[in-house]
Design a protein around this motif. Structure first.
Motif, mmCIF file in Angstrom:
data_model
loop_
_atom_site.group_PDB
_atom_site.id
_atom_site.type_symbol
_atom_site.label_atom_id
_atom_site.label_comp_id
_atom_site.label_asym_id
_atom_site.label_seq_id
_atom_site.Cartn_x
_atom_site.Cartn_y
_atom_site.Cartn_z
ATOM 1 N N LEU A 56 0.833 -1.210 0.000
ATOM 2 C CA LEU A 56 0.000 0.000 0.000
ATOM 3 C C LEU A 56 0.868 1.261 0.000
ATOM 4 O O LEU A 56 0.525 2.262 -0.629
ATOM 5 N N ARG A 57 1.998 1.185 0.679
ATOM 6 C CA ARG A 57 2.923 2.326 0.650
ATOM 7 C C ARG A 57 3.542 2.483 -0.730
ATOM 8 O O ARG A 57 3.695 3.601 -1.228
ATOM 9 N N MET A 58 3.869 1.373 -1.368
ATOM 10 C CA MET A 58 4.497 1.431 -2.684
ATOM 11 C C MET A 58 3.506 1.743 -3.814
ATOM 12 O O MET A 58 3.918 1.964 -4.944
ATOM 13 N N THR A 61 0.179 6.333 -3.252
ATOM 14 C CA THR A 61 -1.047 7.119 -3.213
ATOM 15 C C THR A 61 -1.338 7.492 -1.763
ATOM 16 O O THR A 61 -1.037 6.709 -0.847
ATOM 17 N N PRO A 62 -1.897 8.678 -1.498
ATOM 18 C CA PRO A 62 -2.201 9.070 -0.114
ATOM 19 C C PRO A 62 -3.198 8.110 0.524
ATOM 20 O O PRO A 62 -4.153 7.685 -0.120
ATOM 21 N N LEU A 63 -2.955 7.784 1.792
ATOM 22 C CA LEU A 63 -3.855 6.886 2.518
ATOM 23 C C LEU A 63 -4.101 7.479 3.897
ATOM 24 O O LEU A 63 -3.169 7.672 4.674
ATOM 25 N N GLN A 64 -5.348 7.763 4.193
ATOM 26 C CA GLN A 64 -5.716 8.386 5.466
ATOM 27 C C GLN A 64 -6.616 7.448 6.257
ATOM 28 O O GLN A 64 -7.591 6.912 5.725
ATOM 29 N N SER A 95 -4.534 -1.381 8.737
ATOM 30 C CA SER A 95 -4.969 -0.280 9.594
ATOM 31 C C SER A 95 -5.494 -0.677 10.956
ATOM 32 O O SER A 95 -5.450 0.124 11.891
ATOM 33 N N ILE A 96 -6.036 -1.894 11.089
ATOM 34 C CA ILE A 96 -6.644 -2.306 12.357
ATOM 35 C C ILE A 96 -5.677 -3.221 13.106
ATOM 36 O O ILE A 96 -5.327 -4.293 12.618
ATOM 37 N N PRO A 210 -6.538 8.677 -4.124
ATOM 38 C CA PRO A 210 -6.358 8.687 -2.671
ATOM 39 C C PRO A 210 -7.260 7.647 -2.001
ATOM 40 O O PRO A 210 -8.363 7.368 -2.469
ATOM 41 N N LEU A 211 -6.775 7.079 -0.912
ATOM 42 C CA LEU A 211 -7.529 6.073 -0.166
ATOM 43 C C LEU A 211 -7.825 6.592 1.239
ATOM 44 O O LEU A 211 -7.045 7.372 1.792
ATOM 45 N N LYS A 212 -8.943 6.153 1.775
ATOM 46 C CA LYS A 212 -9.343 6.630 3.103
ATOM 47 C C LYS A 212 -10.152 5.565 3.822
ATOM 48 O O LYS A 212 -10.895 4.801 3.210
ATOM 49 N N MET A 213 -9.984 5.520 5.144
ATOM 50 C CA MET A 213 -10.785 4.636 5.992
ATOM 51 C C MET A 213 -11.250 5.419 7.209
ATOM 52 O O MET A 213 -10.453 6.110 7.840
#
Length: 269
Positions: A56-58, A61-64, A95-96, A210-213
């Protein structure tokens, strides 16, 4: 211009696939070794978490991740995320915290290499089989008894309207949470379908986005009975649907404002 756009998308897709596959292949022998004993399964889960963090880091893309409560590491939860993409499980893994157990469709256990890991480590269910559904229900309750939190997608599948309109929720996760008196945590992932749409619908297509959770506040089930199940299910549905609608509204406004600013001849109209 269309050719450049197509080429850039194919290059990015190749880049993402490479970083998705390579770390898994490198760690796979260790995962297979650790799968042999149940007491080692937590380590396999951690390897998969590390794998998710890396790729996901590679993806560049922004991930919040927005937490709306302070997680209690001693508390078991039933997480109920919306389902919009094959990216959903890696996002949850990344993330969890904790040794989570996922309930997913049985076809995941048939995926080459990864299927062996998923089928051993997590819970597979064929929702067309009453026996399989009953077995997964028992396994889910046992998971909570063992002190692990659960992740169950209440829609049961990726809908054609992923990220916009939720499918009707199934009773399973809410019944389990009430029977075990465990808090339900709604989770909203509003953008996964933009980054990677349902593979079964459109094939492998990755677009940088961008990704978000959003991890919402837990809903306590202490004192609830199965009579409260419909209301609990409706409450969780409303929380996630409202968040999806809000993000879609923001995206439309952002696009509209961009169009107004960039379109020539708009000033003074």
């Amino acid at each position: 211009m269309k050719v450049l756009k197509y080429l850039s998308q194919r290059i990015y897709t190749t880049w993402c696939c490479t970083w998705f596959i390579a770390p898994f292949v490198v760690t796979y022998p260790f995962q297979v070794l650790l799968l042999r004993k149940q007491q080692w399964h937590r380590h396999v889960h951690n390897i998969n978490r590390l794998w998710s963090v890396i790729f996901l880091r590679m993806f560049l893309t922004p991930l919040q991740v927005e937490w709306r409560f302070k997680l209690d590491p001693k508390q078991r939860y039933v997480y109920t995320p919306n389902h919009s993409s094959y990216l959903d499980i890696p996002m949850m893994l990344r993330s969890i915290p904790g040794f989570l157990n996922f309930v997913g469709k049985s076809s995941l256990a048939k995926v080459p290499l990864w299927g062996k890991v998923y089928g051993t480590l997590y819970i597979c269910v064929d929702r067309n089989s009453a026996m399989s559904s009953a077995k997964s229900y028992i396994q889910s309750k046992k998971t909570l008894d063992e002190g692990r939190s659960l992740v169950i997608f209440p829609e049961g599948t990726i809908p054609p309207t992923a990220g916009e309109q939720l499918l009707e929720f199934k009773d399973g996760p809410f019944r389990i949470a009430i029977e075990k008196q465990v808090p339900v945590v709604p989770v909203t992932m509003p953008y996964n379908q933009h980054f990677m749409p349902d593979v079964e619908e459109v094939g492998l297509k990755i677009r940088r986005h961008p990704l978000k959770m959003i991890v919402h506040e837990p809903i306590a089930t202490e004192g609830m009975t199965l009579k409260d199940l419909p209301a609990l299910k409706e409450q969780v549905f409303h929380i996630i649907q409202q968040e999806l609608t809000k993000h879609n509204y923001k995206d439309v406004n952002r696009y509209s404002n961009h169009q107004k600013v960039s379109a020539p001849g708009q000033a003074g109209v």
